[in-house]
Design an enzyme around this catalytic site. Structure first.
Site, PDB file in Angstrom:
ATOM      1  CD  GLN A 115      -3.213   0.224   0.186  1.00 46.28           C
ATOM      2  OE1 GLN A 115      -3.899  -0.667   1.107  1.00 46.28           O
ATOM      3  NE2 GLN A 115      -3.828   1.236  -1.177  1.00 46.28           N
ATOM      4  CE  LYS A 130      -5.845  -3.639   3.178  1.00 48.92           C
ATOM      5  NZ  LYS A 130      -6.208  -3.057   0.909  1.00 48.92           N
ATOM      6  N   GLY A 169     -12.236   0.259   3.218  1.00 39.76           N
ATOM      7  CA  GLY A 169     -12.321  -1.826   2.773  1.00 39.76           C
ATOM      8  C   GLY A 169     -11.939  -2.386   2.349  1.00 39.76           C
ATOM      9  CG  ASP A 170      -8.414  -5.159   0.253  1.00 37.84           C
ATOM     10  OD1 ASP A 170      -8.418  -4.631   0.103  1.00 37.84           O
ATOM     11  OD2 ASP A 170      -8.758  -6.610   1.284  1.00 37.84           O
ATOM     12  CB  THR A 214     -10.695  -0.659  -7.355  1.00 38.31           C
ATOM     13  OG1 THR A 214     -10.634  -0.542  -5.593  1.00 38.31           O
ATOM     14  CG2 THR A 214      -9.503  -1.805  -7.198  1.00 38.31           C
ATOM     15  CG  ASN A 245     -15.550  -2.851  -4.645  1.00 37.55           C
ATOM     16  OD1 ASN A 245     -14.738  -2.647  -4.703  1.00 37.55           O
ATOM     17  ND2 ASN A 245     -16.964  -2.187  -4.363  1.00 37.55           N
ATOM     18  CB  SER A 382      -9.494   6.218  -0.368  1.00 38.57           C
ATOM     19  OG  SER A 382     -10.569   5.008  -0.222  1.00 38.57           O
TER      20      SER A 382
END
Ligand code: NDP
Ligand code: 2IT
Length: 450
Positions: A115, A130, A169-170, A214, A245, A382
């Site tokens: 990330q 994360k 989110g993830d 994404t 997603n 984001s």
């Protein structure tokens, strides 16, 4: 592992391995970046100094906590919560929360490490982090998910904030879960601090396009890869793994651009729909009803088939978008894809291709985009959500999508130019890692030994 680390950097990796025993996903992510730094190990030794590299491999802070909650039967359940605040050189820690039974410290550290460079590549002022839990949302009622989220936030709240750490989110965490998390944060702190989380709902500080970002961003990145080769998406046959997603909105944008998406998957198998997936049905099954792909198959009828033993990567396609989870695409899958004439691979997920699979694509001359470049549209949006929250503004869908498109094109240019500058044109892995790394290293040098 395929490529090799420069001898000057090897001691850093040896020390890193000794300090993080058994954390195989974390090892894999760090190895890939260290290999990519080969050109600067000779050319820009100030950035390849041990003092920078060793700090880059060590998270600034790692939080592990107990998450107790009660299920609908009244049984006490205990899960483990994580937040790894990896690097804040460029801005507050930023990165998602994953709820999945496989979650452990190695997985959160690999995700946090990646990330950092992904966020750097976006050009936005965000550091990397994360978090998540080994909580399994599958089969849990909405009330159970809410109680879990509230318990999780009862510890997490003290570590986050709009200037400190901004989760999103993830896997297993979407708008519903973020709502429960935001509500509990607000209740504990008595602050309506919109900028503390991203991926929020429209009526409580969320940004338009974040849900789609994404998947859309991955397709925008693919379009840039194709454009660089004088091609486009029209008429291409695409396989997307996952049906969450990222997958759903990659499918949507690919279809809008004239491609035919013929297959997607979940952890029980994959669906092949030669005439093209029915996205309305897929969204209804997955987003509305939280169902399984088997429901899609039974309702779609004879035009599709469900394969429950085997790999989705056996399905011949022009473009592969692995968008489920780490290490889902291995050597046999890469060989099958190359054998079936795949023209391009771009990661929607984080680290879905094993290093050996990547090596097969590279040897075969198949352009390959690593997730930290091609899936960066989610975190970039984001950051746009954070901008809107800070200015108490909200932008239209069109404006926000235009910005996302510009950001993805800029990331593609950054990767392509950096790869060429360091002697490896077309190598998106090297381009992404070097460009991401150099910016973070610069900021770290400027900020002194902290
Ligand atoms: P979701 O939870 O919405 O969907 C995950 C999908 O992947 C589901 O179809 C799920 O199937 C499948 N999946 C997950 N784990 C496994 C597994 N171990 N084996 C097989 N299939 C699996 O998550 P997202 O779509 O948000 O995330 C997908 C990937 O994209 C992850 O790697 C994530 O880190 C990455 N990513 C997500 C971003 C975001 O904004 N959401 C941004 C950038 C990257 P099932 O339902 O059967 O579990
Ligand atoms: O992996 C990722 O980039 C995400 N899950 C999104 C992170 C974010 O903060 O939006």
């Amino acid at each position: 592992m395929p490529a090799e680390i420069h001898p000057r950097l090897q001691p850093v990796f040896d020390e890193f391995l000794a300090r993080n025993p058994g954390e195989k996903e974390f090892h894999q992510a760090v190895y890939e970046v260290l290999v990519s730094l080969t050109p600067i190990a000779g050319k820009k030794p100030e950035y390849a100094q041990w003092s920078i590299l060793r700090r880059m491999c060590e998270p600034e802070r790692q939080i592990i906590f107990r998450v107790p909650w009660m299920d609908d039967e009244g049984t006490v359940r205990i899960n483990r919560g994580f937040r790894v605040e990896f690097n804040s050189a460029l801005g507050p820690y930023k990165g998602g929360l994953r709820f999945h039974p496989s979650v452990n410290l190695s997985i959160i550290k690999f995700l946090g490490f990646e990330q950092v460079y992904k966020n750097s590549l976006t050009g936005m002022p965000i550091g990397g982090g994360k978090g998540g839990s080994d909580f399994d949302p599958k089969g849990r009622s909405k009330a159970e998910v809410m109680r879990f989220c509230q318990s999780f936030m009862t510890e997490l709240y003290r570590h986050i904030g709009e200037y400190t750490d901004v989760p999103a989110g993830d896997i297993g965490v979407g708008t519903r879960e973020l709502g429960f998390l935001f509500g509990q944060y607000k209740r504990i702190t008595n602050r309506y601090e919109s900028g503390v989380l991203t991926g929020k709902g429209q009526s409580w500080g969320g940004s338009l396009v974040r849900t789609e970002a994404t998947g859309y961003g991955a397709v925008f990145f693919v379009e840039e890869m194709l454009r660089a080769r004088g091609e486009d998406l029209q008429g291409r046959r695409i396989v997307v793994s996952g049906s969450g997603n990222v997958a759903i909105y990659a499918i949507e944008k690919a279809q809008q651009r004239g491609a035919t998406v013929i297959a997607c998957s979940d952890s029980n198998g994959y669906v092949v729909d030669e005439s093209g997936l029915d996205l309305d049905l897929l969204k209804d099954v997955k987003e509305e009803r939280r169902g399984r792909l088997s429901d899609y198959v039974s309702e779609r009828g004879s035009s599709c088939r469900h394969v429950t033993n085997g790999s989705i990567w056996q399905v011949p396609c022009d473009i592969a978008l692995p968008s489920a989870t780490q290490n889902e695409l291995g050597v046999d899958d890469a060989k099958a894809l190359v054998g079936n004439g795949v023209r391009l691979v771009a990661e929607g997920a984080n680290m879905p291709c094993t290093p050996e699979a990547v090596e097969i694509f590279t040897q075969a001359g198949v352009p390959y985009a690593p997730g930290k470049a091609s899936n960066a549209g989610g975190v970039a949006t984001s950051a746009l959500e954070m901008q809107q929250n800070a200015s108490r503004d909200s932008w239209t869908f069109e404006d926000t999508e235009t910005r996302l498109g510009e950001i993805m094109r800029a990331i593609h240019t950054r990767c392509a130019e950096t790869a060429a500058e360091y002697g490896n044109p077309g190598n998106y892995v090297m381009g992404a890692n070097l460009a991401g790394y150099l910016k973070v290293a610069d900021a770290m040098v400027a900020q002194g030994l902290i």
